[in-house]
Scaffold this motif. Structure first.
Motif, PDB file in Angstrom:
ATOM      1  N   THR A 129      25.989  76.006  25.833  1.00  0.00           N
ATOM      2  CA  THR A 129      25.174  77.146  26.246  1.00  0.00           C
ATOM      3  C   THR A 129      24.594  76.918  27.621  1.00  0.00           C
ATOM      4  O   THR A 129      24.033  75.853  27.900  1.00  0.00           O
ATOM      5  N   CYS A 130      24.721  77.900  28.486  1.00  0.00           N
ATOM      6  CA  CYS A 130      24.113  77.861  29.819  1.00  0.00           C
ATOM      7  C   CYS A 130      22.762  78.582  29.713  1.00  0.00           C
ATOM      8  O   CYS A 130      22.708  79.812  29.678  1.00  0.00           O
ATOM      9  N   ARG A 131      21.679  77.818  29.643  1.00  0.00           N
ATOM     10  CA  ARG A 131      20.347  78.389  29.454  1.00  0.00           C
ATOM     11  C   ARG A 131      19.634  78.492  30.794  1.00  0.00           C
ATOM     12  O   ARG A 131      19.619  77.539  31.574  1.00  0.00           O
ATOM     13  N   VAL A 132      19.021  79.636  31.049  1.00  0.00           N
ATOM     14  CA  VAL A 132      18.321  79.907  32.304  1.00  0.00           C
ATOM     15  C   VAL A 132      16.836  80.050  32.007  1.00  0.00           C
ATOM     16  O   VAL A 132      16.440  80.624  30.990  1.00  0.00           O
ATOM     17  N   ARG A 133      16.006  79.532  32.906  1.00  0.00           N
ATOM     18  CA  ARG A 133      14.553  79.598  32.718  1.00  0.00           C
ATOM     19  C   ARG A 133      14.087  81.051  32.674  1.00  0.00           C
ATOM     20  O   ARG A 133      14.517  81.890  33.472  1.00  0.00           O
ATOM     21  N   GLY A 134      13.180  81.350  31.760  1.00  0.00           N
ATOM     22  CA  GLY A 134      12.653  82.700  31.647  1.00  0.00           C
ATOM     23  C   GLY A 134      13.562  83.603  30.838  1.00  0.00           C
ATOM     24  O   GLY A 134      14.510  83.164  30.174  1.00  0.00           O
ATOM     25  N   THR A 135      13.274  84.895  30.885  1.00  0.00           N
ATOM     26  CA  THR A 135      14.065  85.903  30.168  1.00  0.00           C
ATOM     27  C   THR A 135      14.736  86.809  31.191  1.00  0.00           C
ATOM     28  O   THR A 135      14.154  87.774  31.679  1.00  0.00           O
ATOM     29  N   LEU A 136      15.962  86.468  31.530  1.00  0.00           N
ATOM     30  CA  LEU A 136      16.694  87.178  32.576  1.00  0.00           C
ATOM     31  C   LEU A 136      17.906  87.895  31.989  1.00  0.00           C
ATOM     32  O   LEU A 136      18.504  87.429  31.006  1.00  0.00           O
ATOM     33  N   ILE A 170      18.310  91.343  40.737  1.00  0.00           N
ATOM     34  CA  ILE A 170      16.941  91.854  40.801  1.00  0.00           C
ATOM     35  C   ILE A 170      16.869  92.731  42.042  1.00  0.00           C
ATOM     36  O   ILE A 170      17.032  92.257  43.172  1.00  0.00           O
ATOM     37  N   GLY A 171      16.616  94.029  41.862  1.00  0.00           N
ATOM     38  CA  GLY A 171      16.609  94.948  42.982  1.00  0.00           C
ATOM     39  C   GLY A 171      17.983  95.025  43.612  1.00  0.00           C
ATOM     40  O   GLY A 171      18.990  95.275  42.967  1.00  0.00           O
ATOM     41  N   ARG A 172      18.037  94.780  44.887  1.00  0.00           N
ATOM     42  CA  ARG A 172      19.292  94.831  45.632  1.00  0.00           C
ATOM     43  C   ARG A 172      19.816  93.441  45.942  1.00  0.00           C
ATOM     44  O   ARG A 172      20.594  93.259  46.868  1.00  0.00           O
ATOM     45  N   ARG A 173      19.397  92.430  45.150  1.00  0.00           N
ATOM     46  CA  ARG A 173      19.840  91.062  45.367  1.00  0.00           C
ATOM     47  C   ARG A 173      20.458  90.466  44.111  1.00  0.00           C
ATOM     48  O   ARG A 173      20.053  90.798  43.001  1.00  0.00           O
ATOM     49  N   THR A 174      21.430  89.597  44.315  1.00  0.00           N
ATOM     50  CA  THR A 174      22.020  88.823  43.227  1.00  0.00           C
ATOM     51  C   THR A 174      21.589  87.372  43.392  1.00  0.00           C
ATOM     52  O   THR A 174      21.808  86.777  44.452  1.00  0.00           O
ATOM     53  N   HIS A 175      20.963  86.822  42.374  1.00  0.00           N
ATOM     54  CA  HIS A 175      20.504  85.436  42.395  1.00  0.00           C
ATOM     55  C   HIS A 175      21.474  84.557  41.606  1.00  0.00           C
ATOM     56  O   HIS A 175      22.010  84.969  40.575  1.00  0.00           O
ATOM     57  N   SER A 176      21.694  83.350  42.110  1.00  0.00           N
ATOM     58  CA  SER A 176      22.657  82.439  41.487  1.00  0.00           C
ATOM     59  C   SER A 176      22.072  81.034  41.432  1.00  0.00           C
ATOM     60  O   SER A 176      21.527  80.542  42.419  1.00  0.00           O
ATOM     61  N   VAL A 177      22.160  80.384  40.272  1.00  0.00           N
ATOM     62  CA  VAL A 177      21.674  79.009  40.095  1.00  0.00           C
ATOM     63  C   VAL A 177      22.748  78.203  39.381  1.00  0.00           C
ATOM     64  O   VAL A 177      23.625  78.752  38.703  1.00  0.00           O
ATOM     65  N   GLU A 209      10.015  90.641  44.832  1.00  0.00           N
ATOM     66  CA  GLU A 209       9.079  91.254  43.907  1.00  0.00           C
ATOM     67  C   GLU A 209       9.774  91.529  42.580  1.00  0.00           C
ATOM     68  O   GLU A 209      10.931  91.885  42.515  1.00  0.00           O
ATOM     69  N   GLY A 210       9.007  91.399  41.517  1.00  0.00           N
ATOM     70  CA  GLY A 210       9.556  91.636  40.191  1.00  0.00           C
ATOM     71  C   GLY A 210      10.056  90.382  39.516  1.00  0.00           C
ATOM     72  O   GLY A 210      10.534  90.424  38.399  1.00  0.00           O
ATOM     73  N   SER A 211      10.004  89.239  40.188  1.00  0.00           N
ATOM     74  CA  SER A 211      10.486  88.006  39.584  1.00  0.00           C
ATOM     75  C   SER A 211       9.367  87.043  39.318  1.00  0.00           C
ATOM     76  O   SER A 211       9.603  85.882  39.054  1.00  0.00           O
ATOM     77  N   GLY A 212       8.129  87.459  39.418  1.00  0.00           N
ATOM     78  CA  GLY A 212       7.016  86.540  39.236  1.00  0.00           C
ATOM     79  C   GLY A 212       6.952  85.934  37.856  1.00  0.00           C
ATOM     80  O   GLY A 212       6.447  84.837  37.667  1.00  0.00           O
ATOM     81  N   ASP A 213       7.482  86.645  36.830  1.00  0.00           N
ATOM     82  CA  ASP A 213       7.393  86.104  35.474  1.00  0.00           C
ATOM     83  C   ASP A 213       8.338  84.944  35.282  1.00  0.00           C
ATOM     84  O   ASP A 213       8.311  84.283  34.253  1.00  0.00           O
ATOM     85  N   MET A 214       9.210  84.670  36.269  1.00  0.00           N
ATOM     86  CA  MET A 214      10.133  83.534  36.119  1.00  0.00           C
ATOM     87  C   MET A 214       9.531  82.263  36.655  1.00  0.00           C
ATOM     88  O   MET A 214      10.151  81.219  36.566  1.00  0.00           O
ATOM     89  N   CYS A 215       8.400  82.274  37.264  1.00  0.00           N
ATOM     90  CA  CYS A 215       7.835  81.105  37.927  1.00  0.00           C
ATOM     91  C   CYS A 215       6.612  80.630  37.141  1.00  0.00           C
ATOM     92  O   CYS A 215       5.510  81.142  37.325  1.00  0.00           O
ATOM     93  N   PRO A 216       6.761  79.674  36.249  1.00  0.00           N
ATOM     94  CA  PRO A 216       5.613  79.181  35.494  1.00  0.00           C
ATOM     95  C   PRO A 216       4.689  78.365  36.373  1.00  0.00           C
ATOM     96  O   PRO A 216       5.007  78.018  37.491  1.00  0.00           O
TER      97      PRO A 216
END
Length: 442
Positions: A138-145, A190-197, A432-439
């Motif tokens: 399983t590829c688990r990502v921090r937060g609920t994305l 998120i918005g007009r961006r694609t995030h990759s980790v 903006e809109g990604s603040g809940d991913m940063c503990p």
């Protein structure tokens, strides 16, 4: 008078014990994870439990990380909102009072806890997987994305990808060739961006049920009579319990020495020649031979390969692996089916062709760039806007890679056949809109 002296001696026995000398019990403590996982994100928790298989005594428990004794005591140990520096191997040990002082059990086998400060974790079973079995990673990502795409890599080469929210990959019919270092890349919009980790590498272990045996010849020892020698047949047997019994056979110059035995050793007369051993599990249809080993004046083994038994695991019909053109060698015939092997027949495994695609960013419109394998490790995240434009001069949504790589974590007698970094730097560049991913910082 004698009775008084006897009682006096009994009352002073505890004082005669050497101070500080630990007393060992014949038990070993066992540690297990009862909640959480062996690999967690920072700020997450994991709960461990220690036990001793002794119902007649009451035990207390000590806890250790490596060689460091921890202040916590008791049956349970909790890593609460863990920090990256708390990664390590955790042990426990039982202790109880007695009239002669504290009695300790042996330390448990370790449980390794990895605290990852990054954004992605590839969850792989910690125990080895047997050849032929299947498992799920399983590829688990921090937060609920809401994930857009997930890619699985083996030794830096893409082996599987899937679109959508499912972060799990099923690996079936595993072989020894599937063993390696695995990682995963996840992307979301998120918005007009694609995030990759991308996650750190994680070891996937695949072992054979029955390994190739190794023959040992011992001529000197307290239990070895004169002019005799001991043949030891060493191997690994990884069948799950209850494991079927194993039969052992020993040979000199192709001739079987005695009958099959359940013991992995035999005592024989010192005679020059070439010796081999065979290990067989009749219920599983498994047979493995050792390489021949010489004793005395023999210079070359007069031995041939054995016939391939239909039940041998390396003689199955050609198999098309679901993840690549994996094949196995066809059966090999032998002119003399009564002779043991000079060497172990092996399967010819063909590696899949590496993917030439180079996934790095995932675009959200028609324009897209090729993707590549996992990039080199970078401790700090970065933002890279896309500058591609379409023919009608419409603006392409930006793509951002918030972290190039997360983590920098500090039959029997006649048968002859046979690295996690701190995430605070990443949150500063989040839209903006990604603040809940940063503990909160650990």
């Amino acid at each position: 008078m004698n009775t008084v002296l006897f009682l006096l001696v009994l009352s002073t026995l505890p004082q005669l014990v050497v101070p500080g000398a630990p007393h060992k019990a014949s038990f070993r403590a066992v540690v297990e994870i009862v909640s959480g996982d062996s690999r967690i994100f920072s700020e997450e928790s994991v709960r461990l439990k220690c036990s001793v298989s002794d119902n007649r005594s009451t035990w207390d428990y000590l806890w250790f990380r490596g060689s460091e004794k921890l202040p916590q005591r008791g049956e349970h140990f909790v890593l609460w909102r863990a920090h990256v520096k708390q990664s390590g191997k955790y042990y426990c040990q039982g202790v109880r009072d007695s009239v002669v002082g504290d009695i300790y059990t042996s330390q448990s086998l370790p449980v390794e806890i990895n605290v990852d400060g990054g954004w992605a974790i590839l969850q792989v079973p910690p125990l080895p997987t047997l050849v032929g079995e299947s498992l799920e990673v399983t590829c688990r990502v921090r937060g609920t994305l809401q994930l857009r795409q997930v890619i699985l890599y083996k030794d830096g080469v893409e082996v599987m990808r899937q679109n959508g929210l499912n972060p799990r990959f099923s690996l079936t019919h595993l072989t020894v060739a599937d063993r390696g270092m695995y990682s995963c890349r996840a992307s979301w919009d998120i918005g007009r961006r694609t995030h990759s980790v991308i996650s750190v590498d994680t070891l996937l272990q695949v072992v054979e049920v029955l390994s190739e045996p190794i023959l040992e010849i011992v001529t000197v020892g307290d239990l070895i009579p004169a002019k005799m020698m001991r043949l030891n047949c060493h191997h690994q047997y990884n069948a799950p319990a209850p494991a079927p019994p194993v039969h052992y056979y020993f040979f000199r110059n192709n001739m079987k020495l005695g009958t099959a035995t359940s013991e992995n050793h035999d005592l024989v007369r010192q005679t020059p020649g070439w010796y081999t051993c065979k290990v067989r599990v009749p219920e599983l249809g498994l047979i493995r031979w050792s390489e021949p080993k010489s004793f005395g004046q023999e210079t070359e083994p007069q031995m041939t390969k054995p016939p391939i038994h239909p039940r041998d695991p390396w003689t199955r019909a050609p198999l098309i692996h679901p993840r690549g053109p994996w094949t196995q060698a066809p059966p090999i015939s032998s002119p003399d089916p009564s002779l043991p092997p000079a060497s172990e027949p092996t399967a010819a495994l063909l590696s899949p062709h590496p993917s030439t695609a180079t996934p790095t960013f995932i675009q959200t419109t028609e324009a897209s760039t090729p993707t590549s394998g996992p990039p080199s490790s970078q401790p700090e995240p970065s933002t890279v806007p896309s500058t591609a434009q379409s023919l009608n001069k419409t603006t392409i949504p930006e793509t951002v890679d918030i972290m190039k790589e997360s983590g920098d974590m500090p039959e029997d007698n006649v048968d002859m056949s046979g690295e996690s970094g701190d995430m605070s730097g990443a949150c500063g560049d989040m839209p903006e809109g990604s603040g809940d991913m940063c503990p909160d910082s650990p």
